[in-house]
Structures are given as C-alpha cells and as structure tokens.
Design a protein around this motif. Structure first.
Motif, PDB file in Angstrom:
ATOM      1  N   HIS A  88       0.860  -1.190   0.000  1.00 47.45           N
ATOM      2  CA  HIS A  88       0.000   0.000   0.000  1.00 47.45           C
ATOM      3  C   HIS A  88       0.893   1.236   0.000  1.00 47.45           C
ATOM      4  N   PRO A  89       0.555   2.208  -0.857  1.00 42.04           N
ATOM      5  CA  PRO A  89       1.440   3.376  -0.960  1.00 42.04           C
ATOM      6  C   PRO A  89       1.353   4.365   0.198  1.00 42.04           C
TER       7      PRO A  89
ATOM      8  N   ASN B 100      -4.711  -0.283   5.482  1.00 42.84           N
ATOM      9  CA  ASN B 100      -3.705  -1.333   5.295  1.00 42.84           C
ATOM     10  C   ASN B 100      -2.485  -1.092   6.168  1.00 42.84           C
ATOM     11  N   GLY B 101      -2.060   0.163   6.231  1.00 41.53           N
ATOM     12  CA  GLY B 101      -0.913   0.513   7.080  1.00 41.53           C
ATOM     13  C   GLY B 101      -1.212   0.179   8.534  1.00 41.53           C
ATOM     14  N   ALA B 102      -2.442   0.511   8.978  1.00 38.74           N
ATOM     15  CA  ALA B 102      -2.826   0.236  10.376  1.00 38.74           C
ATOM     16  C   ALA B 102      -2.850  -1.270  10.645  1.00 38.74           C
ATOM     17  N   LEU B 103      -3.317  -2.048   9.666  1.00 38.96           N
ATOM     18  CA  LEU B 103      -3.371  -3.507   9.857  1.00 38.96           C
ATOM     19  C   LEU B 103      -1.959  -4.077  10.003  1.00 38.96           C
TER      20      LEU B 103
ATOM     21  N   ASP C 193       7.844  -3.888   2.929  1.00 41.65           N
ATOM     22  CA  ASP C 193       6.927  -2.799   2.581  1.00 41.65           C
ATOM     23  C   ASP C 193       7.287  -2.384   1.156  1.00 41.65           C
ATOM     24  N   LEU C 194       6.563  -2.956   0.182  1.00 40.84           N
ATOM     25  CA  LEU C 194       7.023  -2.903  -1.208  1.00 40.84           C
ATOM     26  C   LEU C 194       7.163  -1.482  -1.743  1.00 40.84           C
ATOM     27  N   TYR C 195       6.191  -0.597  -1.428  1.00 38.43           N
ATOM     28  CA  TYR C 195       6.313   0.782  -1.907  1.00 38.43           C
ATOM     29  C   TYR C 195       7.491   1.482  -1.233  1.00 38.43           C
TER      30      TYR C 195
ATOM     31  N   ALA D  27      -0.542  -3.965  -8.570  1.00 35.24           N
ATOM     32  CA  ALA D  27       0.498  -4.405  -9.518  1.00 35.24           C
ATOM     33  C   ALA D  27       1.845  -4.646  -8.838  1.00 35.24           C
ATOM     34  N   ILE D  28       2.145  -3.839  -7.832  1.00 33.30           N
ATOM     35  CA  ILE D  28       3.465  -3.991  -7.189  1.00 33.30           C
ATOM     36  C   ILE D  28       3.557  -5.363  -6.501  1.00 33.30           C
TER      37      ILE D  28
END
Ligand SMILES: Cc1cc2nc3c(=O)[nH]c(=O)nc-3n(C[C@H](O)[C@H](O)[C@H](O)COP(=O)(O)O)c2cc1C
Length: 235
Positions: free
Chosen positions: A9-10, A16-19, A38-40, A107-108
């Motif tokens: 998540h960007p 998503n960040g909170a989860l 953290d892919l982004y 996509a990432i």
C-alpha cells in the motif's frame, strides 16, 4: 513463529498501514519474529524481465521460466529477488497485506509474485506444487481491504463471491507453491467506517495474527485426489 508480511500500500496512514502495524506490534510483543517487506517503501521493482537474473541462459530469446530454472542451478537470481526468497524460506507464516484493486492484487504485489515465485524447482516446478510444494508445512494468509460492502460480494451479489475473486491468489499462487492457506482476513469499506468500528477490526486482526498457527484454513483437494490428467478422480 517467524512471520513474513508482504505489505502493498502506498500510504502508511491507510487502513492497510494500520493492519500491518497492528500485526507487527502484536506479534513482536508476543515474542514472534516479524519481517515486513513494505514494497512501496522499498521501491520494489515489479517488472519481471532479464533484470531478474545475474545469469543468462539464452541471449537471443527471453523465456522467463527457462531463465529461472537456469538461475536456480547457478545461483543467478538478482539480489532484490534473492533477499525476498530468503525471507520466504525463513518464515513459518506468510501474510499478504493489500487493498483489493481491480478484483486482484495491486500491480506492485503481483510483480513481487511474478518475480519471486520462480520456477525450476526453487519455488515450484519438477513435481513440487500444491500439497507437494516447496512451502508445504508453512501457512499463508491474505489480509485484504475491499472498497465494496459485504452484500455486493455475496453469492448473489453484483461483484460475485469474494472467495471466487481471491481464488487465483489463494489457490493459484499460495497453495500452488505449497502453502496451507488460512481463511482471508477481510475488511470491507474501510473508508466508510467510524473510529469505533475501525478499532473493532484492528482488535479482531490482532486476535487473528496471534492465532495464525491454528486459524481455520481453506480445504483444497490434494494431488492424490486427481488422476493423470489432473482431473478429480471419480468416487
Ligand atoms: C486502483 C484501484 C482499484 C480498486 N479496485 C477495487 C475493486 O476491484 N473492488 C473494490 O471493492 N474496491 C476497489 N478499490 C477500492 C479499494 O479496495 C479500497 O479503497 C481500499 O481497500 C481501502 O483501503 P485503504 O484505505 O487502506 O486504501 C480500488 C481502489 C483503487 C485505487
């Protein structure tokens, strides 16, 4: 346990960040080892091509699975892929954390799977798939936020059942490489819920990640149940 979270998540302030933060804090506080990709934040390159490899099998014609098989033999995966493979091999449980985008993975994260789940026996291939897969004995779970509310994803809902939408990921990716797949953790319409409900979801997620070892799994058929044509044997 060793838990590997692949987070796609960007925006760190997103649900998503909170989860992912909730999982990280709860698991670490209970003595588990947690690794997060953290892919982004990593700037992970999702494009699968010759840059996946330090080795080359055929300079004239790029066949990804053939290059993967060659790289598996000659230790020829690019460092950014090798490091993700190492995290996979080390973990007991893999969590994919993502928002549902176009009925699928952002996509990432799809690119992470394209590049890291390499054929040629390293991650799959040579008879290593499904319950005889490389990761047999490990567990995996999708934790997904979804824009639409539950009814639209019900069996008679306009978008179709969420279990069918997640089948390509749960079955086609996670079970394919051998993971036992835990029922997904779903949060519908996080943009439309208030602070109290948000806290309830995060509490539920905390309980879920602390019970990963025995959380309910999806019962997919085993290879022994199929005939030579990979069709279920008649009973
Ligand atoms: C590119 C894109 C595609 C999306 N596709 C879907 C979709 O197929 N189904 C759906 O219910 N919501 C879809 N959404 C909404 C997101 O799932 C939703 O905003 C997200 O899960 C909310 O979580 P967040 O607040 O952590 O971003 C999409 C959003 C974006 C940006």
């Amino acid at each position: 346990m060793r838990i590997f979270i692949v987070h796609a998540h960007p925006e760190p302030k997103s649900f998503n960040g909170a989860l992912t933060r909730t999982a990280q804090e709860a698991l670490s506080a209970s003595g588990h080892e947690v690794v997060v990709s953290d892919l982004y934040a990593m700037g992970f390159n999702p494009v699968s091509d010759r840059r996946n490899f330090t080795t080359t099998l055929d300079v004239n014609f790029y066949r990804q699975q053939a290059e993967e098989a060659n790289a598996a033999v000659h230790d020829g995966f690019a460092p950014d892929i090798q490091v993700e493979m190492d995290k996979l091999f080390r973990c007991d449980v893999l969590i994919l954390q993502f928002p549902l985008w176009w009925f699928g993975l952002p996509a990432i994260l799809k690119g992470w799977v394209d590049r890291v789940f390499a054929s040629g026996g390293r991650i799959y291939g040579g008879g290593k798939w499904y319950d005889r897969g490389v990761f047999a004995g490990k567990r995996a779970m999708c934790s997904v936020t979804i824009g639409g509310p539950p009814p639209i994803y019900s069996s008679r809902g306009l978008n179709g059942p969420i279990a069918e939408i997640l089948f390509p990921i749960n079955h086609g990716m996670l079970y394919f490489v051998g993971f036992t797949v835990i029922e997904p953790f779903l949060v519908h319409a996080p943009a439309r819920i208030g602070d109290d409900e948000r806290r309830i979801f995060l509490d539920r997620y905390r309980e879920r990640v602390l019970s990963l070892a025995h959380a309910p799994t999806i019962a997919y058929p085993k290879l022994a149940e199929f005939d030579d044509m990979h069709v279920l044997k008649s009973t």
